[in-house]
Scaffold this motif. Sequence first.
Motif, short mmCIF file in Angstrom:
data_model
loop_
_atom_site.label_atom_id
_atom_site.label_comp_id
_atom_site.label_asym_id
_atom_site.label_seq_id
_atom_site.Cartn_x
_atom_site.Cartn_y
_atom_site.Cartn_z
N TYR A 1 0.84 -1.19 0.00
CA TYR A 1 0.00 0.00 0.00
C TYR A 1 0.87 1.24 0.00
N SER A 2 0.28 2.34 -0.42
CA SER A 2 0.95 3.64 -0.35
C SER A 2 0.11 4.58 0.50
N ILE A 3 0.69 5.72 0.81
CA ILE A 3 0.07 6.65 1.78
C ILE A 3 0.05 8.05 1.20
N VAL A 4 -1.04 8.75 1.45
CA VAL A 4 -1.11 10.19 1.23
C VAL A 4 -1.39 10.84 2.58
N LEU A 5 -0.60 11.82 2.96
CA LEU A 5 -0.83 12.56 4.20
C LEU A 5 -1.59 13.83 3.87
N MET A 6 -2.79 13.94 4.40
CA MET A 6 -3.66 15.08 4.14
C MET A 6 -3.65 16.04 5.33
N VAL A 7 -3.42 17.29 5.06
CA VAL A 7 -3.48 18.33 6.08
C VAL A 7 -4.62 19.27 5.73
N GLY A 8 -5.49 19.53 6.69
CA GLY A 8 -6.61 20.43 6.45
C GLY A 8 -7.93 19.70 6.38
N THR A 9 -8.99 20.45 6.20
CA THR A 9 -10.34 19.91 6.18
C THR A 9 -10.74 19.52 4.76
N PRO A 10 -11.26 18.31 4.55
CA PRO A 10 -11.69 17.92 3.20
C PRO A 10 -12.77 18.85 2.68
N ALA A 11 -12.81 18.99 1.36
CA ALA A 11 -13.83 19.83 0.72
C ALA A 11 -15.13 19.08 0.49
N VAL A 12 -15.11 17.76 0.70
CA VAL A 12 -16.31 16.94 0.57
C VAL A 12 -16.65 16.37 1.94
N LEU A 13 -17.89 15.94 2.11
CA LEU A 13 -18.36 15.47 3.42
C LEU A 13 -17.89 14.05 3.69
N HIS A 14 -17.14 13.90 4.77
CA HIS A 14 -16.75 12.59 5.31
C HIS A 14 -16.19 11.63 4.26
N PRO A 15 -15.13 12.00 3.58
CA PRO A 15 -14.55 11.08 2.59
C PRO A 15 -13.88 9.89 3.28
N ASP A 16 -13.86 8.76 2.59
CA ASP A 16 -13.16 7.59 3.11
C ASP A 16 -11.65 7.83 3.11
N ASP A 17 -10.95 7.18 4.03
CA ASP A 17 -9.49 7.26 4.02
C ASP A 17 -8.85 5.95 3.57
#
Length: 217
Positions: A112-128
Amino acid sequence: MKPYFNDGRMTIYHGDCRDILPSIESVDLIVTDPPYNVGKDYGTASDSLDNADYESFMDDVVKHARRLCASHAWMAPRYKMAMWWGLLPDAHEVVIPMRAGNAIRQGWSSKYSIVLMVGTPAVLHPDDLWENIRHRGEGYYFNEETFGHPGYTPYPIIAKTIATMAGPSSLVLDPFMGTGTTLRAAKDMNHRAIGIEIDERYCEIAVHRLAQEVLPL
């Protein structure tokens, strides 16, 4: 600094991002796949820094990113996560499974690979957990053009990242643009974008990619 390319919505700068980022006032979102410091041949830039120099390099870029905006996405190497969590302690981890093929990392088969997200998503409750995305290491199953770039990031990862984190008509920045996948995806989704790339070969490829027709969503 004069852009390498500017069509009014897409802008490309050729140079070291540490020299160019101070001249940028603000953006809405940063999406980038930084160098991993594993000895890949990027041509102009060194990917074989000692650990202290590499961490200082990434720390400089992260500090610029935090000045520019509150929302970031970093394609982080899993085997350097201690450093990246230190730089981005407020990040949320998105996992992207690999279904076929693998790379061996520290004796383990990497799946698997990883994306590190900082901040609030622009869509409601996205899956991680982002499934059904093919990685470059999946051999036969990965059929994207990589444009000769050793660190090419699949278009679907970049596109889904932008769709998750960018509001309408955002200005997206990629300080390690490579062949322009972030700009191509931003254009396809009707955003503006800025890319910075130290190797002129990849700047030229990015310009050609942007000249193509907008891809259907």
